[in-house]
Design a protein around this motif. Sequence first.
Motif, short mmCIF file in Angstrom:
data_model
loop_
_atom_site.label_atom_id
_atom_site.label_comp_id
_atom_site.label_asym_id
_atom_site.label_seq_id
_atom_site.Cartn_x
_atom_site.Cartn_y
_atom_site.Cartn_z
N ALA A 39 45.66 -19.82 8.27
CA ALA A 39 45.10 -21.06 8.78
C ALA A 39 46.09 -21.66 9.78
O ALA A 39 47.21 -21.16 9.94
CB ALA A 39 44.84 -22.02 7.63
N ALA A 40 45.67 -22.73 10.43
CA ALA A 40 46.59 -23.42 11.34
C ALA A 40 47.81 -23.86 10.56
O ALA A 40 47.70 -24.30 9.43
CB ALA A 40 45.90 -24.62 11.97
N GLY A 41 49.01 -23.72 11.17
CA GLY A 41 50.22 -24.05 10.44
C GLY A 41 50.93 -22.83 9.94
O GLY A 41 51.90 -22.93 9.22
N ARG A 42 50.42 -21.65 10.27
CA ARG A 42 51.03 -20.32 10.25
C ARG A 42 51.28 -19.64 8.93
O ARG A 42 51.66 -18.50 8.93
CB ARG A 42 52.30 -20.30 11.10
CG ARG A 42 53.48 -21.08 10.56
CD ARG A 42 54.61 -21.05 11.58
NE ARG A 42 55.84 -21.54 11.01
CZ ARG A 42 56.60 -22.46 11.57
NH1 ARG A 42 56.24 -22.96 12.73
NH2 ARG A 42 57.71 -22.86 10.99
N GLY A 43 51.07 -20.25 7.76
CA GLY A 43 51.27 -19.52 6.52
C GLY A 43 50.27 -18.39 6.35
O GLY A 43 49.10 -18.52 6.73
N LEU A 44 50.70 -17.27 5.79
CA LEU A 44 49.83 -16.12 5.52
C LEU A 44 49.42 -16.13 4.05
O LEU A 44 50.27 -16.08 3.16
CB LEU A 44 50.55 -14.82 5.85
CG LEU A 44 50.61 -14.46 7.33
CD1 LEU A 44 51.73 -13.49 7.58
CD2 LEU A 44 49.29 -13.86 7.78
N GLN A 45 48.13 -16.16 3.81
CA GLN A 45 47.62 -16.21 2.44
C GLN A 45 46.94 -14.88 2.10
O GLN A 45 46.01 -14.46 2.79
CB GLN A 45 46.60 -17.35 2.32
CG GLN A 45 45.99 -17.50 0.93
CD GLN A 45 44.90 -18.55 0.91
OE1 GLN A 45 44.15 -18.70 1.87
NE2 GLN A 45 44.80 -19.28 -0.19
N LEU A 46 47.41 -14.23 1.05
CA LEU A 46 46.79 -12.98 0.60
C LEU A 46 45.48 -13.31 -0.09
O LEU A 46 45.44 -14.11 -1.03
CB LEU A 46 47.71 -12.23 -0.34
CG LEU A 46 47.16 -10.93 -0.93
CD1 LEU A 46 46.90 -9.90 0.17
CD2 LEU A 46 48.12 -10.37 -1.97
N LEU A 47 44.38 -12.68 0.37
CA LEU A 47 43.06 -12.92 -0.21
C LEU A 47 42.70 -11.82 -1.22
O LEU A 47 42.31 -12.09 -2.34
CB LEU A 47 42.01 -12.97 0.89
CG LEU A 47 42.20 -14.03 1.96
CD1 LEU A 47 41.12 -13.88 3.04
CD2 LEU A 47 42.17 -15.42 1.36
N PHE A 48 42.77 -10.58 -0.77
CA PHE A 48 42.38 -9.43 -1.59
C PHE A 48 43.30 -8.26 -1.31
O PHE A 48 43.83 -8.13 -0.21
CB PHE A 48 40.94 -8.98 -1.27
CG PHE A 48 39.90 -10.02 -1.48
CD1 PHE A 48 39.45 -10.80 -0.42
CD2 PHE A 48 39.34 -10.24 -2.74
CE1 PHE A 48 38.49 -11.78 -0.60
CE2 PHE A 48 38.37 -11.21 -2.93
CZ PHE A 48 37.95 -11.98 -1.86
N TYR A 49 43.44 -7.38 -2.31
CA TYR A 49 44.11 -6.12 -2.07
C TYR A 49 43.41 -5.03 -2.87
O TYR A 49 42.72 -5.31 -3.86
CB TYR A 49 45.61 -6.17 -2.38
CG TYR A 49 45.98 -6.39 -3.83
CD1 TYR A 49 46.13 -7.69 -4.31
CD2 TYR A 49 46.23 -5.33 -4.68
CE1 TYR A 49 46.48 -7.91 -5.63
CE2 TYR A 49 46.59 -5.54 -5.99
CZ TYR A 49 46.72 -6.83 -6.47
OH TYR A 49 47.09 -7.05 -7.77
N SER A 50 43.60 -3.80 -2.41
CA SER A 50 42.92 -2.66 -3.02
C SER A 50 43.85 -1.45 -3.04
O SER A 50 44.46 -1.12 -2.03
CB SER A 50 41.66 -2.32 -2.22
OG SER A 50 41.10 -1.10 -2.67
N SER A 58 41.54 -9.85 -6.51
CA SER A 58 41.45 -11.10 -5.78
C SER A 58 42.64 -11.97 -6.13
O SER A 58 42.96 -12.14 -7.30
CB SER A 58 40.15 -11.82 -6.14
OG SER A 58 40.11 -13.10 -5.56
N GLU A 59 43.27 -12.51 -5.09
CA GLU A 59 44.42 -13.37 -5.32
C GLU A 59 44.03 -14.83 -5.42
O GLU A 59 44.67 -15.59 -6.12
CB GLU A 59 45.44 -13.19 -4.18
CG GLU A 59 46.21 -11.89 -4.26
CD GLU A 59 47.13 -11.84 -5.47
OE1 GLU A 59 48.06 -12.66 -5.55
OE2 GLU A 59 46.90 -10.99 -6.34
N VAL A 60 43.01 -15.20 -4.69
CA VAL A 60 42.63 -16.62 -4.63
C VAL A 60 41.12 -16.72 -4.75
O VAL A 60 40.41 -16.16 -3.93
CB VAL A 60 43.09 -17.27 -3.31
CG1 VAL A 60 42.72 -18.73 -3.31
CG2 VAL A 60 44.58 -17.08 -3.09
#
Lengths: 113, 108
Positions: A39-50, A58-60
């Motif tokens: 999102a704006a403000g540059r943090g990277l959020q992990l949503l999913f991994y496989s 799902s992380e969030v």
Amino acid sequence: SQTIHQWPATLVQPVGSPLSLECTVEGTSNPNLYWYRQAAGRGLQLLFYSVGIGQISSEVPQNLSASRPQDRQFILSSKKLLLSDSGFYLCACSWKGGSYGYTFGSGTRLTVV
Amino acid sequence: GIQVEQSPPDLILQEGANSTLRCNFSDSVNNLQWFHQNPWGQLINLFYIPSGTKQNGRLSATTVATERYSLLYISSSQTTDSGVYFCAASGGSYIPTFGRGTSLIVHP
């Protein structure tokens, strides 16, 4: 070396519409695959991994889902987009051994209007 | 999980200047990477460096795993170096934790 193809590059969708973002990987087999949102403000959020076909973690919890129908294909979906789903979505992959780190796709900039 | 802190959060340089970016992590790591996010948003892998020192042109990186930090050096900065620099670290899990990044602006 591994290459990630991600499309589309930009997308403008109305609220309530469905979403499908696709990511495919070349140059490696059986990779770990990831979806991130920035999102704006540059943090990277992990949503999913496989870690394999049909295996999704799902992380969030949110309005999105992911699927891995083939070894080198990772799909991010939504049935009904919200304004808060806007952001920059990045697909990434890594080898199982982890010795070479992460590689990212070029990203999809999603604007929900 | 591992906590990752980057400093400084913002950095403004004149072209030709040198700089050092720092990444502190809270636990032992088996994966430490530095990325550059260009103005178009793409994350470019700069270094995979869980320990030791590597150099690539004007960029170099050092990770001191026992002291839980990594440094990214940029020498003779150019305007094309502008962007956000991320550090990412992972320990037992293969899922890295990203720092919040250092935003670098290099003025001509």
